[in-house]
Motif scaffolding. Structure first.
Motif, PDB file in Angstrom:
ATOM      1  N   SER A   2       1.133  -1.608  -0.144  1.00 27.44           N
ATOM      2  CA  SER A   2       0.480  -0.186  -0.287  1.00 27.44           C
ATOM      3  C   SER A   2       1.025   1.162   0.165  1.00 27.44           C
ATOM      4  O   SER A   2       2.344   1.369   0.186  1.00 27.44           O
ATOM      5  N   THR A   3       0.093   2.431  -0.826  1.00 31.52           N
ATOM      6  CA  THR A   3       1.276   3.515  -0.608  1.00 31.52           C
ATOM      7  C   THR A   3      -0.134   4.479   1.027  1.00 31.52           C
ATOM      8  O   THR A   3      -1.507   3.937   0.408  1.00 31.52           O
ATOM      9  N   TYR A   4      -0.351   5.815   1.236  1.00 32.20           N
ATOM     10  CA  TYR A   4      -0.523   6.199   2.350  1.00 32.20           C
ATOM     11  C   TYR A   4      -0.564   7.532   2.023  1.00 32.20           C
ATOM     12  O   TYR A   4       0.221   8.565   1.996  1.00 32.20           O
ATOM     13  N   THR A   5      -1.635   8.147   2.581  1.00 35.10           N
ATOM     14  CA  THR A   5      -2.627   9.067   2.257  1.00 35.10           C
ATOM     15  C   THR A   5      -2.735   9.624   3.901  1.00 35.10           C
ATOM     16  O   THR A   5      -4.005   9.245   4.015  1.00 35.10           O
ATOM     17  N   TRP A   6      -2.137  10.564   4.507  1.00 36.05           N
ATOM     18  CA  TRP A   6      -2.496  11.723   5.483  1.00 36.05           C
ATOM     19  C   TRP A   6      -4.448  12.510   5.251  1.00 36.05           C
ATOM     20  O   TRP A   6      -3.727  13.454   4.789  1.00 36.05           O
ATOM     21  N   TYR A   7      -5.192  12.261   5.929  1.00 36.22           N
ATOM     22  CA  TYR A   7      -5.643  13.936   6.261  1.00 36.22           C
ATOM     23  C   TYR A   7      -6.083  14.370   7.671  1.00 36.22           C
ATOM     24  O   TYR A   7      -5.936  13.850   8.385  1.00 36.22           O
ATOM     25  N   TYR A  47       5.139   9.014   2.012  1.00 36.29           N
ATOM     26  CA  TYR A  47       3.964   7.507   1.263  1.00 36.29           C
ATOM     27  C   TYR A  47       3.855   6.451   1.079  1.00 36.29           C
ATOM     28  O   TYR A  47       3.336   5.559   1.174  1.00 36.29           O
ATOM     29  N   SER A  48       5.854   6.011   1.029  1.00 41.26           N
ATOM     30  CA  SER A  48       5.559   4.555   1.152  1.00 41.26           C
ATOM     31  C   SER A  48       6.124   3.665   2.254  1.00 41.26           C
ATOM     32  O   SER A  48       5.329   2.180   2.451  1.00 41.26           O
ATOM     33  N   THR A  49       5.797   4.443   3.529  1.00 40.63           N
ATOM     34  CA  THR A  49       5.530   3.626   5.069  1.00 40.63           C
ATOM     35  C   THR A  49       5.015   4.675   5.871  1.00 40.63           C
ATOM     36  O   THR A  49       4.070   3.988   6.556  1.00 40.63           O
ATOM     37  N   GLY A  50       4.294   5.914   5.218  1.00 39.53           N
ATOM     38  CA  GLY A  50       3.546   6.281   6.207  1.00 39.53           C
ATOM     39  C   GLY A  50       3.068   6.839   7.837  1.00 39.53           C
ATOM     40  O   GLY A  50       2.150   6.818   7.905  1.00 39.53           O
ATOM     41  N   CYS A 109      -5.536   8.265   8.435  1.00 40.68           N
ATOM     42  CA  CYS A 109      -4.212   8.003   7.132  1.00 40.68           C
ATOM     43  C   CYS A 109      -5.315   6.443   6.586  1.00 40.68           C
ATOM     44  O   CYS A 109      -5.992   6.428   6.899  1.00 40.68           O
ATOM     45  N   ILE A 110      -5.485   6.525   4.905  1.00 41.53           N
ATOM     46  CA  ILE A 110      -6.019   6.023   4.164  1.00 41.53           C
ATOM     47  C   ILE A 110      -4.640   5.066   3.403  1.00 41.53           C
ATOM     48  O   ILE A 110      -3.861   5.845   2.977  1.00 41.53           O
ATOM     49  N   ALA A 111      -4.837   3.405   3.448  1.00 45.49           N
ATOM     50  CA  ALA A 111      -4.435   2.808   2.740  1.00 45.49           C
ATOM     51  C   ALA A 111      -4.644   2.532   1.251  1.00 45.49           C
ATOM     52  O   ALA A 111      -5.366   1.788   1.645  1.00 45.49           O
ATOM     53  N   LYS A 112      -4.031   2.081   0.570  1.00 46.39           N
ATOM     54  CA  LYS A 112      -4.493   2.085  -0.934  1.00 46.39           C
ATOM     55  C   LYS A 112      -3.011   1.640  -1.203  1.00 46.39           C
ATOM     56  O   LYS A 112      -2.328   1.734  -1.773  1.00 46.39           O
ATOM     57  N   ASN A 113      -4.143   0.407  -1.870  1.00 45.73           N
ATOM     58  CA  ASN A 113      -3.188   0.351  -4.276  1.00 45.73           C
ATOM     59  C   ASN A 113      -4.169  -0.639  -4.587  1.00 45.73           C
ATOM     60  O   ASN A 113      -5.476   0.276  -5.040  1.00 45.73           O
ATOM     61  N   ASN A 114      -4.082  -1.171  -5.767  1.00 50.59           N
ATOM     62  CA  ASN A 114      -4.659  -1.301  -6.651  1.00 50.59           C
ATOM     63  C   ASN A 114      -5.526  -2.326  -6.556  1.00 50.59           C
ATOM     64  O   ASN A 114      -7.280  -2.017  -7.690  1.00 50.59           O
ATOM     65  N   ALA A 115      -6.187  -3.034  -5.664  1.00 53.07           N
ATOM     66  CA  ALA A 115      -6.869  -3.645  -5.289  1.00 53.07           C
ATOM     67  C   ALA A 115      -8.397  -2.673  -4.188  1.00 53.07           C
ATOM     68  O   ALA A 115      -9.054  -3.401  -3.985  1.00 53.07           O
ATOM     69  N   GLY A 116      -7.883  -2.297  -3.704  1.00 54.12           N
ATOM     70  CA  GLY A 116      -8.829  -1.147  -3.213  1.00 54.12           C
ATOM     71  C   GLY A 116      -8.454  -0.063  -2.103  1.00 54.12           C
ATOM     72  O   GLY A 116      -6.861   0.348  -2.153  1.00 54.12           O
ATOM     73  N   HIS A 117      -8.805   0.086  -1.115  1.00 54.61           N
ATOM     74  CA  HIS A 117      -8.283   1.200  -0.238  1.00 54.61           C
ATOM     75  C   HIS A 117      -9.462   1.324   1.864  1.00 54.61           C
ATOM     76  O   HIS A 117     -10.249   0.246   1.319  1.00 54.61           O
ATOM     77  N   ALA A 118      -8.105   1.328   3.043  1.00 58.19           N
ATOM     78  CA  ALA A 118      -9.320   1.613   4.009  1.00 58.19           C
ATOM     79  C   ALA A 118      -8.418   2.024   4.886  1.00 58.19           C
ATOM     80  O   ALA A 118      -6.860   3.430   4.616  1.00 58.19           O
ATOM     81  N   LYS A 119      -8.982   2.666   5.743  1.00 54.95           N
ATOM     82  CA  LYS A 119      -8.445   3.494   6.724  1.00 54.95           C
ATOM     83  C   LYS A 119      -8.419   3.469   7.934  1.00 54.95           C
ATOM     84  O   LYS A 119      -9.808   2.281   8.508  1.00 54.95           O
ATOM     85  N   CYS A 120      -7.598   4.156   8.700  1.00 58.22           N
ATOM     86  CA  CYS A 120      -8.391   4.103  10.140  1.00 58.22           C
ATOM     87  C   CYS A 120      -9.364   5.494  11.135  1.00 58.22           C
ATOM     88  O   CYS A 120      -9.559   6.229  10.301  1.00 58.22           O
ATOM     89  N   LYS A 121      -9.436   5.322  11.918  1.00 59.92           N
ATOM     90  CA  LYS A 121     -10.442   6.103  12.463  1.00 59.92           C
ATOM     91  C   LYS A 121      -9.071   7.241  12.852  1.00 59.92           C
ATOM     92  O   LYS A 121      -8.097   7.127  13.750  1.00 59.92           O
ATOM     93  N   PRO A 122     -10.320   8.562  13.200  1.00 54.78           N
ATOM     94  CA  PRO A 122      -9.348   9.804  13.195  1.00 54.78           C
ATOM     95  C   PRO A 122      -9.396   9.508  15.035  1.00 54.78           C
ATOM     96  O   PRO A 122      -9.162   9.249  15.544  1.00 54.78           O
ATOM     97  N   GLN A 123      -7.662  10.300  15.034  1.00 55.79           N
ATOM     98  CA  GLN A 123      -7.133  10.736  16.303  1.00 55.79           C
ATOM     99  C   GLN A 123      -6.852  12.292  16.189  1.00 55.79           C
ATOM    100  O   GLN A 123      -6.702  12.954  15.580  1.00 55.79           O
TER     101      GLN A 123
END
Length: 298
Positions: free
Chosen positions: A155-160, A185-188, A205-219
């Motif tokens: 996965s690659t990682y994006t922060w919000y 973006y590679s280590t998050g 944070c959202i983890a994403k690859n070609n198959a889909g994505h998933a995110k963690c709860k806001p803190q």
């Protein structure tokens, strides 16, 4: 004569091409998501249907997938052999491997050919584990982490922050122009070199690859000021308390509160009671007593 020999050679070559078997694939590099279906394509071109077909899986070792006209291994029960190809239902990450279709044409002049199919099974990421510090002093470093290890490809990682995506360069956005962070973006990893009050907020944070994505709860991360006056005041209070305790202990020693008391029944016996004459065992002492008594009589 030479032209006849050359013509004969061409005729034999064409004859070998007719008898030869060739193997190709419609898709030598299929990519499919986990739990979907896929076809491992193997197209056989031969003048005869009398061909021996074998499939092998090349991973850590070499395993037979199709042998002796039946499916083998973990594909048995969830795959079908269609013509010379294999149709797999409900693929898993364990199916990622290189498969080889081998064909031998059985006739007077035996011929052999093969083709390799590189199957990639993509796996959707799971909810990543995010670590956000609850509170950080102003001006200090803060490190936020986001990781997950199930997705494939990695996965690659994006922060919000507060629902807004953090750009790679904070200077490129008016909302984050006063922040001093860097994103890997590679280590998050999201690293604030110098935190300020503007960095207070809820992060996810959202983890994403070609198959889909998933995110963690806001803190939420708080950034607080360091109260120098309060720290100095606390130190002075501690020093004053220690000084008072020292003075009290010294006064107590001077007044004898910590002196050892003599036991009430303790006394020192006299070596010789008044009016009592002791008999001495020492001859010298006896003689002295005798002389004293004789002179006393005289």
């Amino acid at each position: 004569m030479a032209s006849c020999l050359f013509g004969l050679f061409i005729l034999l070559a064409e004859s070998c091409k007719i008898w030869a078997v060739t193997v190709t694939s419609l898709n030598p590099t299929p990519v499919v998501n986990e739990f979907d279906s896929v076809t491992l394509s193997c197209i056989v071109s031969s003048h005869t249907s009398d061909n021996r077909i074998e499939w092998k899986k090349l991973n850590a070792g070499t395993d037979f997938v199709y042998y002796d006209q039946q499916l083998q291994g973990d594909l048995k029960g969830r795959a079908e052999f269609k013509g010379s190809s294999i149709y797999i239902r409900n693929v898993t990450r364990k199916d990622t491997a290189v498969y080889r279709c081998e064909v031998v044409a059985v006739h007077d002049v035996k011929s052999f050919d093969e083709v390799s199919i590189n199957l990639t099974v993509q796996v959707k990421p799971i909810a990543p584990q995010c670590a956000v510090p609850k509170s950080v002093p102003v001006g200090k470093t803060a490190v936020l982490t986001c990781t997950e290890h199930e997705g494939y490809p990695p996965s690659t990682y994006t922060w919000y922050k507060n629902g807004d995506i953090l750009p790679r360069d904070p200077k490129s956005s008016p909302k984050f122009i006063n922040s001093s962070y860097k994103i890997d973006y590679s280590t998050g990893t999201l690293r604030f070199s110098v935190t300020s009050k503007l960095d207070i907020g809820e992060y996810h944070c959202i983890a994403k690859n070609n198959a889909g994505h998933a995110k963690c709860k806001p803190q939420r991360m708080e950034v607080y000021d360091i109260n120098i006056a309060a720290i100095i005041g606390g130190v002075l209070v501690v020093v004053l308390v220690l000084l008072i305790i020292t003075i009290v202990i010294r006064l107590a020693y001077k007044r004898g509160y910590f002196a050892k008391k003599q036991p009430e029944n303790s006394y020192k016996a006299s070596s010789k009671a008044d009016g009592v004459d002791y008999v001495r065992s020492n001859p010298v002492d006896d003689e002295g007593d005798f002389r004293h008594k004789s002179s006393f009589v005289i």
